[in-house]
Design an enzyme around this catalytic site. Structure first.
Site, PDB file in Angstrom:
ATOM      1  N   TYR A  31       0.824  -1.206   0.000  1.00 39.57           N
ATOM      2  CA  TYR A  31       0.000   0.000   0.000  1.00 39.57           C
ATOM      3  C   TYR A  31       0.856   1.253   0.000  1.00 39.57           C
ATOM      4  CZ  TYR A  31       1.010   1.100   4.916  1.00 39.57           C
ATOM      5  OH  TYR A  31       1.641   1.446   6.075  1.00 39.57           O
ATOM      6  N   LYS A 144       6.552  -1.855   1.915  1.00 43.31           N
ATOM      7  CA  LYS A 144       5.358  -1.250   2.515  1.00 43.31           C
ATOM      8  C   LYS A 144       4.200  -2.237   2.398  1.00 43.31           C
ATOM      9  CE  LYS A 144       3.385   3.363   3.178  1.00 43.31           C
ATOM     10  NZ  LYS A 144       3.527   3.373   4.622  1.00 43.31           N
ATOM     11  N   GLU A 176      12.758   2.780  13.939  1.00 41.29           N
ATOM     12  CA  GLU A 176      11.850   3.829  13.444  1.00 41.29           C
ATOM     13  C   GLU A 176      10.571   3.816  14.275  1.00 41.29           C
ATOM     14  OE1 GLU A 176      10.324   3.045   9.492  1.00 41.29           O
ATOM     15  OE2 GLU A 176      10.118   0.911   9.913  1.00 41.29           O
ATOM     16  N   LEU A 200      11.357   1.423   6.901  1.00 46.73           N
ATOM     17  CA  LEU A 200      10.772   1.851   5.631  1.00 46.73           C
ATOM     18  C   LEU A 200      11.499   3.125   5.199  1.00 46.73           C
ATOM     19  CD1 LEU A 200       8.348   1.306   3.653  1.00 46.73           C
ATOM     20  CD2 LEU A 200       7.282   3.265   4.777  1.00 46.73           C
TER      21      LEU A 200
HETATM   22  N1  PDD Z   1       3.230   5.352   7.344  1.00 42.71           N
HETATM   23  N2  PDD Z   1       7.939   4.018   8.682  1.00 42.71           N
HETATM   24  C1  PDD Z   1       6.785   3.348   8.769  1.00 42.71           C
HETATM   25  C2  PDD Z   1       6.755   2.039   9.474  1.00 42.71           C
HETATM   26  C3  PDD Z   1       5.619   3.890   8.192  1.00 42.71           C
HETATM   27  O1  PDD Z   1       4.459   3.211   8.269  1.00 42.71           O
HETATM   28  C4  PDD Z   1       5.674   5.158   7.550  1.00 42.71           C
HETATM   29  C5  PDD Z   1       4.475   5.797   6.920  1.00 42.71           C
HETATM   30  C6  PDD Z   1       6.913   5.827   7.502  1.00 42.71           C
HETATM   31  C7  PDD Z   1       7.073   7.158   6.816  1.00 42.71           C
HETATM   32  O2  PDD Z   1       6.936   7.019   5.417  1.00 42.71           O
HETATM   33  P1  PDD Z   1       6.409   8.213   4.510  1.00 42.71           P
HETATM   34  O3  PDD Z   1       7.279   9.404   4.806  1.00 42.71           O
HETATM   35  O4  PDD Z   1       6.612   7.723   3.122  1.00 42.71           O
HETATM   36  O5  PDD Z   1       4.987   8.436   4.872  1.00 42.71           O
HETATM   37  C8  PDD Z   1       8.028   5.217   8.063  1.00 42.71           C
HETATM   38  C9  PDD Z   1       2.035   5.791   6.664  1.00 42.71           C
HETATM   39  C10 PDD Z   1       1.809   7.245   6.716  1.00 42.71           C
HETATM   40  C11 PDD Z   1       0.855   4.970   7.184  1.00 42.71           C
HETATM   41  O6  PDD Z   1       1.007   3.765   7.253  1.00 42.71           O
HETATM   42  O7  PDD Z   1      -0.195   5.537   7.473  1.00 42.71           O
END
Ligand code: PDD
Length: 274
Positions: A31, A144, A176, A200
């Site tokens: 996703y 992801k 993270e 991620l």
């Molecule tokens: N989550 N690390 C994890 C485990 C994440 O789920 C996310 C983002 C990030 C940051 O990634 P980005 O900058 O591309 O949003 C890091 C999204 C927002 C979610 O699952 O809702």
């Protein structure tokens, strides 16, 4: 309106997700969450590139090309007249009788929807409290994937401890957040976990690195421990929805003196990009 494969349909009307959809049964899919500001997507191309990479890593063919997916996502935003919010999209490996190995003839299923959501301005200004939890996730956190149980349990733990985010620790190393990347600042330098299989590679993290380069702030990918976090001058998280949010407390330890100058500088530059 929502999107199912190439059909735009009304939510709750004519919607059908099969009971044996592999996303539903196995979390077998991937996703993305993309921010929309004033009707325009933010870094959609980067999200689509990561989407393609995630698909490749789980040996799944995407049902549409990058250009086709981009068009559909943009159309959905326009149809829903979304101004400020997010667009969520996912692809599962499709529908087939339940068995773990990849099915022969399943067709991947794309779904997408939009959601209005205000930016958490108070948190940008005042910062948040976070708590640490053991990172119990699998070893491919760079994908992801729809499998988010480890992340779900971590976030729930944070909320039960009056914190906004859970910072995960693997082998004494900070990886993270449950849904964000994590950074500390020491002596004017930004430190964050290397973009390997344990985290991620956030799209917002890419933006943070670009801003740091622009401002001449060293951006260093290095392993660090909770002890290092306690000693840090500043800390912050980044994600599509949290943007750049200062962290002012980790467990019982207050970090610095509230949001510091480096996180403020990054926030200011970020604001110019949206
Ligand atoms: N989550 N690390 C994890 C485990 C994440 O789920 C996310 C983002 C990030 C940051 O990634 P980005 O900058 O591309 O949003 C890091 C999204 C927002 C979610 O699952 O809702």
């Amino acid at each position: 309106m929502i999107l199912i494969n190439d059909q735009f349909i009304k939510r709750n009307q004519d919607t059908h997700i099969d009971i044996e959809d592999r996303g539903y049964q196995f979390g077998d899919g991937i996703y993305e969450v993309v921010r929309v500001y004033q009707g325009k997507t933010f870094r959609l191309d980067d999200h689509l590139d990561r989407f393609e990479r995630s698909a490749k890593e789980i040996f799944m063919e995407l049902p549409f090309s990058k250009t086709e997916t981009k068009l559909k996502i943009t159309q959905l935003i326009e149809m829903n007249n979304l101004q400020d919010g997010i667009v969520y999209f996912q692809v599962t490996r499709g529908v087939a009788p339940r068995t773990h190995a990849f099915p022969q003839n399943a067709k991947p299923v794309l779904t997408a929807y939009t959601k209005k959501s205000p930016r958490p301005i108070d948190q940008f200004k005042n910062g948040i409290k976070v708590v640490t939890v053991e990172d119990i996730r699998w070893l491919r956190c760079d994908i992801k994937s729809l499998n988010l149980l480890g992340n779900v349990l971590a976030k729930q733990y944070a909320h039960e401890h009056q914190a906004e985010e859970a910072i995960q620790i693997r082998d004494n190393t900070v990886t993270e957040g449950s849904s964000s990347n994590f950074y500390i600042v020491e002596n004017g330098k930004i430190y964050t976990h290397p973009a390997d299989h344990f985290i991620l590679r956030g799209i917002t993290r890419i933006v943070v690195e670009e801003i740091a380069n622009k401002l001449g702030i060293p951006f260093i990918e290095k392993l660090f421990s909770v002890k290092d976090v306690y000693r840090a001058d500043e800390a912050f998280i980044s994600s599509t929805t949290a943007e750049i949010t200062p962290v002012i407390q980790v467990n019982d330890k207050v970090i610095g003196n509230g949001p510091g100058p480096i996180v403020r500088a990054i926030q200011e530059e970020f604001q110019k990009l949206i």
